[in-house]
Design an enzyme around this catalytic site. Structure first.
Site, PDB file in Angstrom:
ATOM      1  N   HIS A 131       0.732  -1.311  -0.141  1.00  0.00           N
ATOM      2  CA  HIS A 131       0.143  -0.163   0.083  1.00  0.00           C
ATOM      3  C   HIS A 131       0.824   1.282   0.049  1.00  0.00           C
ATOM      4  O   HIS A 131       0.544   2.275  -0.754  1.00  0.00           O
ATOM      5  CB  HIS A 131      -0.776   0.045   1.181  1.00  0.00           C
ATOM      6  CG  HIS A 131      -2.113  -1.021   1.042  1.00  0.00           C
ATOM      7  ND1 HIS A 131      -2.937  -1.126   0.123  1.00  0.00           N
ATOM      8  CD2 HIS A 131      -2.268  -2.111   2.046  1.00  0.00           C
ATOM      9  CE1 HIS A 131      -3.723  -2.088   0.530  1.00  0.00           C
ATOM     10  NE2 HIS A 131      -3.454  -2.597   1.388  1.00  0.00           N
ATOM     11  N   GLU A 191       3.736  -7.298 -26.552  1.00  0.00           N
ATOM     12  CA  GLU A 191       5.030  -7.191 -25.757  1.00  0.00           C
ATOM     13  C   GLU A 191       5.803  -8.629 -25.595  1.00  0.00           C
ATOM     14  O   GLU A 191       6.585  -8.756 -24.751  1.00  0.00           O
ATOM     15  CB  GLU A 191       4.439  -6.756 -24.252  1.00  0.00           C
ATOM     16  CG  GLU A 191       3.204  -7.510 -23.879  1.00  0.00           C
ATOM     17  CD  GLU A 191       2.479  -7.128 -22.648  1.00  0.00           C
ATOM     18  OE1 GLU A 191       3.130  -6.090 -21.746  1.00  0.00           O
ATOM     19  OE2 GLU A 191       1.369  -7.201 -22.489  1.00  0.00           O
ATOM     20  N   ASP A 212       8.299  -5.282 -21.306  1.00  0.00           N
ATOM     21  CA  ASP A 212       8.006  -6.616 -21.397  1.00  0.00           C
ATOM     22  C   ASP A 212       8.892  -7.295 -22.775  1.00  0.00           C
ATOM     23  O   ASP A 212       9.253  -8.202 -22.831  1.00  0.00           O
ATOM     24  CB  ASP A 212       6.664  -6.995 -21.309  1.00  0.00           C
ATOM     25  CG  ASP A 212       6.276  -7.311 -19.862  1.00  0.00           C
ATOM     26  OD1 ASP A 212       7.162  -7.455 -18.968  1.00  0.00           O
ATOM     27  OD2 ASP A 212       5.125  -7.364 -19.498  1.00  0.00           O
ATOM     28  N   CYS A 234       4.043   2.088 -25.163  1.00  0.00           N
ATOM     29  CA  CYS A 234       3.830   2.424 -23.633  1.00  0.00           C
ATOM     30  C   CYS A 234       4.956   1.614 -23.120  1.00  0.00           C
ATOM     31  O   CYS A 234       5.346   0.519 -23.277  1.00  0.00           O
ATOM     32  CB  CYS A 234       2.382   2.181 -23.145  1.00  0.00           C
ATOM     33  SG  CYS A 234       2.084   0.759 -23.189  1.00  0.00           S
TER      34      CYS A 234
END
Length: 582
Positions: free
Chosen positions: A194, A433, A457, A504
């Site tokens: 978190h 990817e 990736d 991206c």
């Protein structure tokens, strides 16, 4: 003068901050065993019931406040804790043991919660280990309410602090104020915790996983946190301070120079428009995208909807987030990527020797059609805004996209039969990817409306290099000729099929790569919001013919080093104005 010390950890949120160490320690709740007479056992269980109810009210109030101030996705961090308070199994165990053992409520409750946390901490799964923080956070709140103790809060941390902690609970991490907190360092946590997720979204530099941090740092001492390199520097030397001061001045000067570019359109000097979009992880980050001048959301990672709660997000929960984002970003496009779970985003107890090559992303969704359908329905419902596009990750075979399109068609038919509105012409794309997807991209292009190349990736799979492995990280290089040639092949295949092609990943924001990518023919670049102004500045100095010549030249080299040397030389010669940002 104390000697400078460098403490190493995990870089989870980029940035540099110098401030005063503030040790954030929640006082440990001491629980003692007290025998309870049989006549008072009902009263004891009722006392626990009231403490749980009070804790639930507190968390709901915190959730409302976070929802109003920071965004709904942060507020969802507390769903798991609120659900835990409603857990009938825990309540039953505690009640049975109070009656059977005739002990006080706080002692028994602490025992049950400790057992539960211990089981999770023994899991081999990092994600489940990190969820132990949820259990202790809610458990300590209940115990404090049982004992009539007050709760300390991260809200009260003074301005100019670098927070030093063992861990920061989910309910507290969501309350962090970037105006007060300059940086965060903690002993616990990783990239899926978190604290990591929150600091990244709030743009607070953070380093986690620093061993024995609390015993090594004192309150009030001067520290520098470097979220780029993953280090905390205690008692920085004058030379170190000057180094970072110079770096910060350069950053500030560059930021001031880049500010006008937030408002300028992303066009080359000779007038070619290139879409510059933002990659975001949370709904609330749309404000950063707009602030830095994004022309849309090129990648909305949806995994947080799963990772921040205990259980699968419902269709309605997902729809609310997707719909709100689409409305906030109008008229710009929002590309929603379906769940990319697995790999470095641990989500199940299923253990894999090599999760990056295993059960992840679209493979998980295709194996669980009900889970997949829920997300598809939510995205399609949000598509009534006419600016939503859908994107599928980790495609490696032609059969996968055929199966996806069949499933999507059936979901559309079901919504139509229910008379539920959606955009029938929603654009569908895939992330390219994997090398296999790149090599058969001419076939895949016949089935989709766009490609988005995932450079991170694609590089790791093409080179066979785990990008998270420090021992071989030097082998991971986006500029490897094999990667560049695959990007060229995918772009050409997309354009031949008359679909647009974006990219991206970290490569999209690399100043050295932008002229190369434009020359290769990319139509869209999507990056983290803060990288958009420098990308626009670079773009507006370029011309398409010069970029095409650079790209053509780069395709002929044998090594990544040769490619980078060539790019620096050519960019310096053709575009000297951007030399300062390389």
């Amino acid at each position: 003068m104390p000697k400078e010390r460098i403490l190493k950890g995990i870089a989870v949120s980029k940035g540099i901050a110098r401030g005063t160490a503030f040790k954030y320690e929640t006082k440990k709740v001491e629980v003692f065993q007290t025998p309870i007479l049989s006549v008072y056992l009902h009263e004891e269980t009722e006392r626990l019931k009231k403490a749980v109810a009070k804790t639930k009210r507190e968390l709901i109030n915190i959730q409302k406040r976070i929802n109003e101030e920071t965004g709904e996705d942060f507020a969802q961090f507390l769903d798991a804790q609120i659900m835990m308070l409603d857990d009938k199994e825990i309540a039953r165990k505690v009640k049975e043991r109070i009656v059977k053992e005739k002990k006080n409520a706080e002692y028994i409750y602490n025992q049950v919660i400790s057992d539960y946390a211990e089981k999770l901490s023994q899991s081999k799964d990092q994600y489940f280990q990190e969820r132990v923080a949820d259990i202790w956070d809610v458990g300590m709140r209940v115990l404090r309410n049982l004992l009539g103790l007050t709760h300390s809060s991260i809200i009260d941390i003074p301005v100019g602090s670098v927070v030093i902690a063992h861990d920061i609970s989910p309910s507290e991490s969501a309350l962090m104020n970037p105006e007060n907190i300059l940086g965060v360092a903690a002993e616990a946590g990783g990239r899926t915790s978190h604290t990591a997720i929150t600091t990244r979204a709030l743009e607070i530099p953070a380093v986690l996983g620093i061993k024995n941090l609390m015993s090594k740092v004192k309150n009030g001492e001067s520290v520098i946190i470097d979220g780029d390199r993953g280090i905390l520097i205690r008692h920085p030397s004058s030379g170190r301070i000057n180094y970072y001061k110079t770096a910060k001045k350069k950053e500030k000067k560059l930021a001031e120079a880049l500010t006008p570019y937030c408002e300028l359109p992303p066009k080359t000097r000779d007038g070619r428009h290139i879409d510059i979009s933002a990659n975001i992880e949370f709904f609330s980050e749309y404000t950063h995208a707009l602030k830095y001048g994004a022309e849309g959301i090129g990648l909305f990672r949806t995994e947080f909807l799963y990772l921040t709660r205990r259980g699968n997000p419902t269709e309605e929960e997902q729809y609310r987030v997707y719909n709100a984002l689409a409305q906030r970003m109008k008229p710009h496009a929002v590309i929603i990527r379906t769940f990319d779970l697995g790999g470095d985003k641990i989500f199940s107890e299923y253990h894999e020797a090599n999760p990056f090559l295993g059960w992840r992303a679209i493979r998980v969704c295709l194996d669980d059609p009900e889970f997949f359908n829920i997300q598809l329905r939510a995205i399609l419902r949000a598509s009534v805004n006419k600016n939503v596009k859908i994107m599928f990750p980790m495609i490696s075979t032609y059969e996968e996209i055929r199966r996806i399109n069949l499933i999507l068609r059936k979901v559309k038919q079901k919504l139509a039969s229910e008379k539920t509105a959606f955009n029938k012409d929603i654009q569908v794309g895939i992330m390219v990817e994997t090398p296999s997807a790149a090599l058969v991209s001419r076939h895949l292009a016949q089935e989709v409306d766009f490609f988005s190349i995932g450079s991170n990736d694609l590089t790791q799979y093409t080179l066979g290099v785990d990008r998270g492995n420090e021992k071989i990280s030097k082998l991971f290089d986006h500029f490897h000729p094999a990667v560049i040639n695959l990007i060229k092949q995918v772009t050409d295949a997309g354009h031949h099929a008359h679909i647009w092609v974006g990219l991206c990943g970290e490569l999209a924001a690399d100043p050295l790569a932008i002229p190369l990518l434009i020359g290769l023919g990319l139509d869209e670049l999507s990056m983290n919001p803060a990288s958009i102004p420098p990308a626009k500045m670079i773009l507006r100095t370029l011309t398409i013919p010069d970029c095409e010549k650079i790209a053509q030249g780069a395709l002929d080299f044998r090594t990544a080093l040769e490619v980078k040397r060539f790019l620096r030389r050519e960019i310096h010669k053709k575009f000297p104005d951007i030399e300062g940002v390389l």
